[in-house]
Design a protein around this motif. Structure first.
Motif: not given
Length: 157
Positions: A143, A146, A66, A140
């Motif tokens: 995470t 999200r 990401t 990224a």
């Protein structure tokens, strides 16, 4: 559209599970299943509910990277911005795009198979959009959160 407490409670439930049966929602919030169905249909018609989708884990489908990309444009002429916006909207690997204030003009969230895949996208963006001055990318590392859930607080009286 004015949303009452039942509408907001329905939205809170279906944001977490859009497949939840109206009977169970009704039992949870104190309405009949038909009342829940009517309210959901009305919120769809009024575009309060804009989509009902499956959330897919990008890693599971081969998109483990990401990237957060700040894009700066040369000029903010409407026709040039419109062209870039169309390009961004048409790119499926761009998950989110925000027109923002600050140093850059857009922030993009991109999922990629690998660095080469991402580099090819950015080369296409620069080649097909002469108005893009430069971009800066952050990778990224993990995470933390999200989602697209909107809090369903009651409006201030």
């Amino acid at each position: 559209m004015d949303l009452d407490k039942f509408d907001r409670r329905i939205l809170a439930v279906i944001q977490k599970d859009a497949r939840r049966p109206a009977e169970l929602i009704g039992t949870e919030i104190g309405l009949s299943a038909s009342a829940v169905q009517r309210r959901i249909a009305r919120m769809r018609d009024e575009a309060v509910i804009t989509a009902e989708v499956a959330v897919v884990d990008p890693i599971s489908v081969g998109r483990p990277l990401t990237m957060i990309v700040d894009v700066e444009v040369e000029r903010e002429r409407p026709e040039l911005l419109a062209s870039l916006k169309q390009w961004i909207a048409a790119e499926p690997v761009i998950q989110e795009a925000w027109y923002v204030t600050g140093a850059g003009d857009y922030v993009l969230i991109v999922v990629a198979r690998d660095v080469d895949d991402f580099d090819a996208l950015m080369q296409r963006m620069m080649g097909e959009n002469a108005n893009v001055r430069r971009f800066q990318t952050r990778v990224a590392l993990s995470t933390l959160k999200r989602g697209v859930l909107v809090p369903m607080d009651q409006p201030a009286s």
